[in-house]
Design a protein around this motif. Structure first.
Motif: not given
Ligand SMILES: [Zn+2]
Length: 583
Positions: A11-21, A27-34, A51-61
């Motif tokens: 519930e906490v994760v569902a109500r949080s916005d990772l992109v906002e955090i 500075d995030l820029k749209k790139s495809g769906s991420n 950062v994946s807004p759909d999945k609320q997960l981030y990763y650094c390659f």
């Protein structure tokens, strides 16, 4: 780990916005769906942080950091897990259940301590603005401190005499002992007394911006000139840097960081718009602090007084820095003219001249090292021998072997002596030394390229699980890390009441240790349907080959061989299709 229920965490994760955090720092820029941006965990020039807004997960390659909202607050902002949960829950307006793993007493005590420190800072701020703060105000005015700096950095005044804190918090046994625990009162022969008296006060914040202690500068005569809070459960001098939480973001943005000696230098630079300075808390800079500095900026300037004491301090910093140096880091050293500090220089020469000093007069760490060695060793043949010996010992502490080889050559050239260390220990040092980059989180599964992309395809689109053939259930059976996740995904799909179930998000919740890996899958380049089909065939073929290799009866093996041939044909058709679509 704390005992929050999975449903609550969901519930906490569902109500949080990772992109906002994350957007607060990157500075995030749209790139495809991420969304893509420059990684806040390592230095880079082109974005590999996704950062994946759909999945609320981030990763650094680039550096392999990844996770969800909790992870980001933990890795980036230094929260503990329960703190991260609490923070997001409160932000979402949710009631936080009592954490059964932490003693309620300890928790309440900690909360109270932070509240007390914040309240004390407020009281000191009021005192600064009041009649009794006039001398402190005059001092700040003389140093050119505007009111917004005084407010933003939480400056204050601790009045002369005793009883100030007790006037704020009450003079009972309970609050006295609490005030003692947070370092604001000391217990003497005649009872409790204020630790800070007639001092200009600096609030010291932790990475999260909470006040954890104070520094007090004496007004007029008196010793010591600077007095800090004592070490408490919340205040560890060697872990903290003055200005860190205030300047972290502007340092990242400007890619500039200056390490200065004291609080007034940090503020003096901020007055001139240079919100890029950090200072240790009145002690020599230590390894933990240097590590933090190098993590924040790859080319920090360490400034020191030009006098003998300053040179010694620079040498100590350099010694502590050696094990952390890497070829991609370019720390520099700046000696200021004798009797000057950043604040006095800025006021006398202005911002441009000071910036010029930072850029043009600072010396690379290698040059500083060679000069320091020479100074230490003296002249003549004896000096050269001493220099080589000292260099040898210091090079042995380095962990970047390429860099240490390059430095070794420099010393050999300067002294004409071949260093011993080079012959004694030519092989690389163990790379298990802590590095300035954060360690990889747990659970790393061994996966080949096909398996990696196949899992990415499934995690990116949960619906693909529904389309898997029955045989697919046996994929990954031998992989201890993937197998439980993979079979759990099947049961999640089976239990799901609607099509909106997101496998990646749910697995990331249920398997915190695997969160980084899941983040990597969802953030990598989108797997298109045609690639997914091909991957599925590859997976199936590999699975069949594995079963054949393990030994099958003839009856079993014949249909398998047949299926393999079919797969090859299908693969060819897919390849043709790909060519036709011009992919
Ligand atoms: Zn990174």
């Amino acid at each position: 780990m704390a005992n929050f229920s999975p449903a609550f965490l969901d519930e906490v994760v569902a109500r949080s916005d990772l992109v906002e955090i994350i957007s607060r720092h990157v500075d995030l820029k749209k790139s495809g769906s991420n969304m893509m941006g420059l990684c806040p965990f390592h230095h880079e020039k082109s974005p590999s942080f996704s950062v994946s807004p759909d999945k609320q997960l981030y990763y650094c390659f680039g550096c392999g950091q990844g996770g969800g909202a909790f992870q980001f607050l933990i890795q980036h902002d230094g929260y503990s897990f329960p703190e991260a949960v609490e923070y997001l829950a409160e932000k979402a307006g949710m009631e936080v259940p009592q954490d059964r793993d932490r003693s309620p007493v300890a928790e309440a005590k900690q909360k109270q301590a932070y509240a007390m420190l914040a309240q004390a800072a407020d009281a000191m701020g009021r005192a600064l603005r009041s009649e009794e703060g006039s001398a402190a105000r005059a001092y700040l005015q003389q140093r050119g401190m505007p009111t917004d700096i005084i407010r933003d950095y939480g400056l204050g005044y601790a009045p002369a005499g005793y009883g100030f804190m007790q006037k704020v918090f009450g003079n009972d046994a309970r609050s006295n002992s609490q005030l003692e625990a947070v370092g604001l009162l000391f217990k003497g022969e005649h009872g409790y007394g204020d630790r800070f008296r007639d001092r200009l006060m600096f609030s010291i914040r932790d990475r999260r911006g909470r006040i954890v202690g104070f520094g007090g500068r004496v007004l007029g005569q008196g010793e010591p000139k600077y007095l800090n809070s004592p070490e408490t459960d919340w205040f560890h001098k060697s872990d903290l840097l003055y200005g860190f939480s205030e300047h972290r973001d502007s340092i990242r943005k400007s890619k500039q960081l200056v390490v200065v000696e004291g609080y007034m230098d940090v503020l003096g630079m901020a007055v001139h718009g240079l919100k890029i300075a950090l200072a240790p808390l009145g002690t020599a800079i230590g390894e933990r602090q240097i590590r933090e500095i190098l993590r924040l900026c790859d080319s920090p300037v360490f400034s020191f007084d030009g006098d003998r004491a300053g040179r010694q301090a620079a040498w100590r910093a350099l010694e502590r820095m050696m094990p952390l140096l890497k070829s991609e880091l370019r720390p520099r050293f700046l000696y200021l003219p004798e009797g000057e500090d950043p604040d006095s220089l800025l006021r006398r020469e202005g911002k441009d001249a000071f910036q010029h000093r930072l850029d043009k007069e600072s010396k690379p760490v290698l040059e500083t090292w060679l000069m320091g060695l020479q100074l230490l060793a003296g002249h003549g043949a004896d000096g050269r021998a001493r220099m080589a010996k000292k260099a040898d010992a210091m090079l042995a502490t380095m962990t970047d072997t390429y860099l240490s080889q390059a430095w070794r050559q420099e010393v050999e050239q300067a002294t004409g002596i071949v260093l011993q260390q080079a012959r004694r220990r030519p092989q690389a040092r163990a790379s298990s030394q802590p590095s300035p980059t954060p360690a990889q989180p747990s659970a790393q599964a061994r996966l080949n390229a096909v398996e990696e992309r196949f899992l990415a395809a499934l995690m990116q689109q949960s619906a693909r699980f529904r389309d898997l053939p029955d045989e697919a259930i046996s994929f990954f059976v031998d992989n201890e890390i993937i197998s439980p996740l993979y079979s759990r995904a099947f049961s999640i799909i089976a239990e799901a009441e609607d099509d909106n179930t997101d496998i990646a998000r749910q697995l990331a919740q249920e398997y915190p240790d695997s969160q980084t890996m899941i983040s990597r899958w969802v953030n990598q380049a989108t797997v298109q349907d045609i690639e997914f089909k091909s991957l599925l065939l590859d997976m199936e073929a590999n699975d069949i080959r594995l079963r054949i290799k393990r030994g099958l009866s003839l009856v079993e093996a014949i249909p398998m061989q047949h299926r393999l041939r079919e797969i090859q044909q299908e693969q060819r058709r897919l390849t043709e299709q790909l060519h036709e679509t011009g992919a």
